[in-house]
Design a protein around this motif. Sequence first.
Motif, PDB file in Angstrom:
ATOM      1  N   THR A  25       0.823  -1.289  -0.188  1.00 15.14           N
ATOM      2  CA  THR A  25       0.215   0.092  -0.021  1.00 15.14           C
ATOM      3  C   THR A  25       0.705   1.265  -0.155  1.00 15.14           C
ATOM      4  OG1 THR A  25      -0.285  -0.238   2.366  1.00 15.14           O
ATOM      5  CG2 THR A  25      -1.854  -1.080   1.272  1.00 15.14           C
ATOM      6  N   ARG A  26       2.088   1.050   0.163  1.00 18.47           N
ATOM      7  CA  ARG A  26       2.915   2.098  -0.025  1.00 18.47           C
ATOM      8  C   ARG A  26       4.065   2.063  -1.187  1.00 18.47           C
ATOM      9  NH1 ARG A  26       8.348   3.002   1.410  1.00 18.47           N
ATOM     10  NH2 ARG A  26       8.678   0.895   1.939  1.00 18.47           N
ATOM     11  N   LEU A  27       4.182   3.312  -2.080  1.00 13.97           N
ATOM     12  CA  LEU A  27       4.908   2.979  -3.346  1.00 13.97           C
ATOM     13  C   LEU A  27       5.969   4.080  -3.087  1.00 13.97           C
ATOM     14  CD1 LEU A  27       5.412   2.149  -5.887  1.00 13.97           C
ATOM     15  CD2 LEU A  27       3.936   4.159  -6.728  1.00 13.97           C
ATOM     16  N   SER A  28       7.315   3.629  -2.902  1.00 14.56           N
ATOM     17  CA  SER A  28       8.434   4.463  -2.727  1.00 14.56           C
ATOM     18  C   SER A  28       8.549   5.432  -3.982  1.00 14.56           C
ATOM     19  CB  SER A  28       9.740   3.711  -2.466  1.00 14.56           C
ATOM     20  OG  SER A  28      10.823   4.424  -2.392  1.00 14.56           O
ATOM     21  N   SER A  29       8.434   6.702  -3.501  1.00 13.95           N
ATOM     22  CA  SER A  29       8.903   7.949  -4.708  1.00 13.95           C
ATOM     23  C   SER A  29      10.185   8.362  -4.533  1.00 13.95           C
ATOM     24  CB  SER A  29       7.802   8.866  -4.683  1.00 13.95           C
ATOM     25  OG  SER A  29       7.642   9.529  -3.411  1.00 13.95           O
ATOM     26  N   CYS A  30      11.151   7.517  -3.795  1.00 12.62           N
ATOM     27  CA  CYS A  30      12.449   8.048  -3.720  1.00 12.62           C
ATOM     28  C   CYS A  30      13.366   8.098  -4.907  1.00 12.62           C
ATOM     29  CB  CYS A  30      13.431   7.145  -2.508  1.00 12.62           C
ATOM     30  SG  CYS A  30      12.772   7.435  -0.978  1.00 12.62           S
ATOM     31  N   ILE A  31      14.020   9.104  -5.204  1.00 10.58           N
ATOM     32  CA  ILE A  31      15.220   9.213  -6.248  1.00 10.58           C
ATOM     33  C   ILE A  31      16.520   9.406  -5.572  1.00 10.58           C
ATOM     34  CG2 ILE A  31      15.902  10.337  -8.273  1.00 10.58           C
ATOM     35  CD1 ILE A  31      12.807  11.087  -8.699  1.00 10.58           C
TER      36      ILE A  31
END
Length: 143
Positions: free
Chosen positions: A33-39
């Motif tokens: 339910t959590r999508l990492s949006s880290c770059i």
Amino acid sequence: MFAGLDFGTSNCSIGIINNDNEPVLVPLEDGETRLSSCIFLEHGVIKPEVVSEYELSKRVRAEKASQSQRINSGDKSSNQRVLSDDELVNIVRKQLRKENREDAKTSQKSQSVMEALQSNSEVIFGKEAELAHMSDPEKWFLY
């Protein structure tokens, strides 16, 4: 149906109000339910410290002068022995290398994202980016 999108700086999630009027997080990727949006992208690499011979000899001369001044002034509080030229060179070289490393780290941290993108090709996204950051947080930009 109502939905809410949390597009965070490091994670994204979507919540909806289901038919029972209860809030529920929507599975996005691999059932999570959590999508990492880290770059993450790597800072420029710190090169080995180059000690300028001119700076080295200048600093050694200054240390010798300071040492001579303490001796000639009869400063009893210093209780330091007279260092040889080789000892002074080694001490000053270590100091210069340390200063150069600190300057490189400061410069690296102030590097902009555009400079980092131009200087290297490695950009990592999502979960892989999180793992890379956890292994060496000082080495990476986090966005």
